[in-house]
Structure formats: C-alpha cells, structure tokens
Design an enzyme around this catalytic site. Structure first.
Site, short mmCIF file in Angstrom:
data_model
loop_
_atom_site.label_atom_id
_atom_site.label_comp_id
_atom_site.label_asym_id
_atom_site.label_seq_id
_atom_site.Cartn_x
_atom_site.Cartn_y
_atom_site.Cartn_z
CG HIS A 270 -2.11 0.83 1.15
ND1 HIS A 270 -2.26 2.01 1.87
CD2 HIS A 270 -3.24 0.71 0.43
CE1 HIS A 270 -3.44 2.54 1.60
NE2 HIS A 270 -4.05 1.78 0.72
CE LYS A 272 -1.92 5.21 -1.81
NZ LYS A 272 -1.87 4.18 -0.76
CG HIS A 518 -7.40 9.16 -1.57
ND1 HIS A 518 -6.08 8.74 -1.66
CD2 HIS A 518 -8.14 8.02 -1.61
CE1 HIS A 518 -6.03 7.43 -1.76
NE2 HIS A 518 -7.26 6.96 -1.72
CE LYS A 520 -4.97 6.34 2.20
NZ LYS A 520 -5.54 7.29 1.21
#
Length: 625
Positions: A270, A272, A518, A520
């Site tokens: 996951h 990025k 989006h 986090k």
C-alpha cells in the site's frame, strides 16, 4: 485481455512512438534554456572582448599593457593570427548586441531574481532560480518549526506571487507539505499553494533515476511523465496469480517492476513514495497519499510531503556506532523489506551501470540527511515478535518516533493529547484498539498494559480521538458527486455494529473547495503544552552525520522548545490493519498488521497485510510575542 495488459500495451506503444524520430521541442518560455543561453553568450562575450582587445593592441601599440594583461587573466592566450580574422570582428559586434539585450532583459526582470556581487566571469546564473545545489557542508537553514505550506524560497525580496519561481523549478531543502491540486478547486478557496505531479517530479530532463511505489497503478498514464531514457523501479502490488511471492520483472523499456512477499498471498502493498535522483546529485524524497492513477491527482485532494537531500562531498564511513534509527537507516531497512535490492541489480544489469546509486546502503553513505527533521514510520506486513522487531513497524514505531521528537506525554496525562485522524477507509474499531493506538501516540510503551486482562481493557473509556470522514451528504454535495467517492470506503456492517464508536466521527470538508479528500493524516495536539509558559526540554540529537568535519553530533545535546504537537502524513489509513494490533505479553509482544486478526496469532484472514507508510513531521509551538 486484462486491464493491466491493456495498460502495458498502451505504455509500450507510447515508448515505441517516443523511441522513433522525435522532433526537438524548444520551449521559448523555459527559464533553464534561457539560463544556458545566457551562460553561452557570456562565454562568447569574453572571447570577443579578448579578440577585440588583441586587435586593438596590434593596431595601437600605445594602449596600456594592463588592459591586455587583465584580459589574459580571464581567458587563455590565443594566437595573434586567430585574433586578426574577420570572425573576431563579427564576434565583437555580436557580443556587444547581446550584452545590450541582456542588460535590457535584466532591467525587466523582477527584483527578487537579480543577483548581487557577481564577477564578470561568473557563468552560472542558476542562483536567480534558487536551484543551485548547496555546498556539501551543513546548511545554515531556516527553521522548519511550523507545519507551514509556504515555499522555502518564496519572498526572498518581497516579490509578488505572479513573480515567483514556478514550483516545478523550486528546491525544498527544509521540506514542504502541501495538498494536491484538483480540477474542482483550482485555485484553492483558501489560497494555499498546491503540488501537481509534474511539480513533484521536476523537469523531465533533470531526472536521472527513480524508485517509486504505488498501490493502485495505471502504467499507461504514469509512463509519459518520465523521459523514456530514465530507468525507473516501480514497487507494486503483486498479481493475484503470484500467491504472495516476490518478483522482479522488466515491464517497459528501462522500467522494472518489483513486488514484495505477501505471506500466504493475503494483503496488499500500500506504499506511496518516490526517491528521485537528479543529474546534479540531488535526491528528493517524496511521501504521498495519492496513488499513481489519474483521478488521485486530478479529482481527489491528497497530501504530499517532500524534501530535497544534498549529495555529500565524500561518502560517509559507516561504523557500528552509526547503526541508529534515523531517517535514512529506516528507509534502507524498508527498501530491503519490499524487494528493491534485486530490482536495483536488474536495472544495473540492463545497460545502466552508472546509476547514481549502486546499493541501498549508499543512501545513508552518499547523501547528507542532517537537515531532515521528520521521522519515518513504516509498517511491514506480517507477524513481528519480540521488542526489537515490534518497535520497528506499525504504531510501536510511531511510539518510538514520538519519543525521538521529544513529545512523549508520560503517564497520567493522556487527556492532554487530542488526536484527529483522517483516512479514506474505515476499520473495525474497538475500545481496546483505540486506547492501544492512543497509548503509542503519546509515546508510551505497551509494556505498561500488555499484561492486563482483556476485560479490564474493554472497560476503559474511549480516548480523546476524532475520526474525520465525509458524511453521505458531503459526498453527494461534492463536485464529483456520489460517483466521485468510489475510493472512500465505509462498510454498512462496520457502521451498524453495536459498539462502533460513531460518537467519535466528524465530517470531512476540504478548505480547497467542493473536492473530496483522499488524504491520510493524523494531527496530534498536546493541549497542556500550548501555554507560552511551558518550559523547554532537552533531548539527545539523533546521530545523523553531516559533512561538517568538526561536528560531533553523537554527543550533542540540543534544547527543544515546547511543542504543541505533531503531524503524520502518509498512506496509513486509521485502521488496525494498517497500524497493527498488539498481543502477547510485555516480555514477548507480538504485532500483526492484518485486519480481523485471530485471538491467537499467526493471522490467516484476507485483508490489508503489507503496509509501509511514512512520515511523522514535528509541529512546534510558535514563539510568544
């Protein structure tokens, strides 16, 4: 043909088309070309001046010799026959015209771009764009003490926004956190600066090598953002057919895809992030909440933190004393865990022997990380047993990072720490897990509670946590509507559960405009420390060597101003599967990064099981007036 096969086909077609005869595109507005032209004309100007002076010296012997000697100091001696040629007269005339043009151009430039105290033989005008690499010694940088959205090079001479350097040409030696631009809020309603993917990557021609990572991935979309000649390692989600086995494959010209091991085939990669290596030697570390897909950079609002790292004047000699948990060491450990080492070998073997980095360990040896104030938090998939392993991943690693920032709250004052947690996916929250996470966020060790019974932990009150997530109404009222919220996940079964902490939820509305978020992020506020009367504390400085020869950073103690809190930004959603769940005992703790783990490890459920998301950034108190 699968969607990924179609993406590969599209990207390969682009590669073949670009590999053919390409016309050279000249952008007349490109500042870097202008800088190169000026440097070239400056050199030609010096040649012409020398040639002209030599002609005059030959024609008029009574000219003082000091002029000729001064010219000789700036330019190597040329044969007199060459100086007499008609070309020298032409060059002198051209140089005079060019000098007048440059003078007019500099008068029209913004004051903030002008340089001072330049010598006549200075051929480097890059300083006016503030992109020159810093000296190898430790930088005298301004404090990155606030969670600022301002550019590090903005306002040097009070220039207006329209006169500022384009973001794509800026260098961020102190680090920068910004939201991404979206088509639904451009410019932002709050006026804050943003990042676009092209601005994060920088000019194509400047890039030499890249290591990037994404969970969702559109190969055909991301490929044109890079020059076809630039080698790229892409850390990606394994194919379902791989059954969790690691792999390294050549997928496009100069592109290698690597995938980490997923235990039992369950979970996901996951991360990025980007490591961008430039031809000047500079390294840019990028930590993002956006996947490498079009709608994450076009429609959804995401967050990006980046920092530029200078190359050392000489490689660092690594000793056992340097084996610490600083930023580059954790970064290297993470890269090994996600299978970057064999991918790097594959790229070097594929006709790229001169990469700026030959091994992962060179990151710490060859680049100067002494100005990085952020802490790195990575979550690696699987079962981690024993304290040395547990504190290197998930929320126990967050606990260690908070301590390194000097923001441990200590026991009995947990009500002073307020957490605001935002993500794009919800987890199955329990009272015991929320308190478990909050305890680590305070910088306190799970040793204090692991031996307590489950029943006593279930009876604890909910900690001071706000979970930021959009309501159904907010999604419908956004510019993209309900269809635009397809990557924001909340299962009805979760929300309707008997003990689900619905009272902790707060609506998520972007200050940019009608765009969905989006991002986090976690904002932690130490409410007891916001008073200006709070005292300073001291902490030992992490052993991150710089190029300053007389710097003994291992023994240096620095005074830390009282902080108001800290901020996390990365790819961890606020879920147990992303941050992990602790079990076992205080003597032998066990951390599982899996959603819906069993009471007795190891885990066997299918869900997110490979996370390595990143950074904790300090947020300091401002100085009282």
């Amino acid at each position: 043909m699968s969607q990924e096969d179609e993406d590969f086909a599209r990207a390969i077609a682009l590669s073949l088309r670009e590999a053919g005869s390409q016309p050279e595109i000249i952008d007349l507005a490109t500042t870097e070309d202008e800088v190169d032209d000026e440097a070239r004309f400056e050199r030609e100007l010096q040649k012409a001046i020398v040639a002209s002076q030599m002609e005059q010296a030959h024609a008029k012997p009574d000219i003082p010799t000091s002029i000729s000697e001064k010219a000789q100091e700036k330019q190597p001696e040329q044969p007199l026959a060459q100086a007499r040629t008609p070309m020298s007269a032409f060059m002198a005339e051209r140089a005079l015209l060019e000098k007048e043009r440059l003078a007019r151009q500099k008068r029209l430039r913004p004051e903030s771009f002008s340089t001072s105290n330049q010598d006549d033989d200075d051929e480097d005008d890059e300083d006016e764009y503030d992109t020159r690499e810093p000296p190898a010694k430790r930088q005298n940088v301004s404090s990155c003490s606030s969670f600022s959205s301002r550019s590090n090079i903005r306002g040097r001479s009070g220039a207006q926004p329209s006169q500022e350097v384009p973001t794509i040409n800026q260098v961020f030696w102190n680090g920068e956190l910004r939201q991404t631009a979206t088509r639904y809020a451009d410019p932002r309603a709050d006026g804050k600066p943003t990042f676009r993917l092209t601005e994060v990557l920088g000019p194509k021609s400047d890039l030499e090598f890249a290591i990037v990572s994404s969970y969702s991935l559109d190969w055909g979309w991301i490929y044109p953002f890079f020059d076809p000649s630039v080698p790229v390692i892409m850390v990606a989600q394994p194919d379902s057919s791989a059954q969790g086995k690691s792999s390294v494959k050549h997928v496009l010209p100069n592109w290698v895809r690597t995938t980490p091991t997923l235990r039992g085939g369950f979970g996901c990669q996951h991360m990025k992030f980007m490591l961008l290596f430039y031809k000047t030697g500079r390294l840019r570390i990028v930590i993002s909440t956006a996947n490498l897909i079009d709608y994450d950079w076009r429609d959804m609002e995401n967050s990006v933190w980046l920092q530029d790292i200078p190359l050392r004047s000489r490689p660092l000699t690594v000793t056992s004393k340097d084996n610490v948990d600083d930023f580059p060491t954790i970064l290297q450990r993470m890269l090994y865990a996600i299978n970057v080492k064999p991918a790097l070998t594959a790229v070097i073997s594929d006709n790229h022997p001169n990469l700026p980095i030959k091994s992962i360990d060179e990151l710490r040896q060859r680049w100067d990380w002494s100005n990085v104030k952020a802490q790195l938090v990575a979550s690696i998939a699987g079962k981690h047993e024993g304290w040395p392993s547990v504190v290197q991943t998930g929320h126990p690693r967050l606990m260690m990072a908070i301590r390194q920032l000097g923001m441990r709250t200590h026991k009995g004052v947990h009500k002073g720490l307020l957490l605001e947690c935002q993500g794009s996916s919800l987890g199955t929250y329990t009272t015991q897990w929320l308190n478990e996470f909050h305890y680590s966020a305070r910088g306190e060790s799970a040793e204090d509670w692991l031996n307590k019974s489950k029943k006593s932990r279930e009876s604890l009150p909910l900690p001071p946590v706000k979970i930021v997530f959009p309501t159904n109404a907010t999604v419908k009222e956004s510019a993209g509507g309900e269809a635009g919220g397809g990557t924001i996940f909340c299962r009805r079964k979760q929300w309707s559960a008997k003990n689900f902490p619905r009272s902790l939820f707060h609506d998520s509305r972007s200050k940019a405009g009608p765009a969905l978020m989006h991002s986090k992020m976690i904002i932690a506020t130490l409410r007891d420390n916001t008073s200006s009367t709070a005292g300073s504390s001291t902490k030992r400085r992490p052993n991150v060597p710089s190029d300053t020869e007389d710097d003994d950073s291992s023994d240096e103690i620095e005074v830390v101003d009282p902080g108001v809190g800290w901020a996390y930004v990365g790819s961890h959603n606020f879920t147990p599967s992303a941050w992990g769940t602790l079990s076992g005992s205080s003597f032998n703790p066990i951390l599982n990064t899996s959603h819906g783990y069993r009471k007795n490890p190891p885990i066997t459920s299918k869900d997110e099981n490979c996370r390595a998301e990143f950074t904790v950034h300090p947020l300091f108190a401002s100085t009282p007036a």
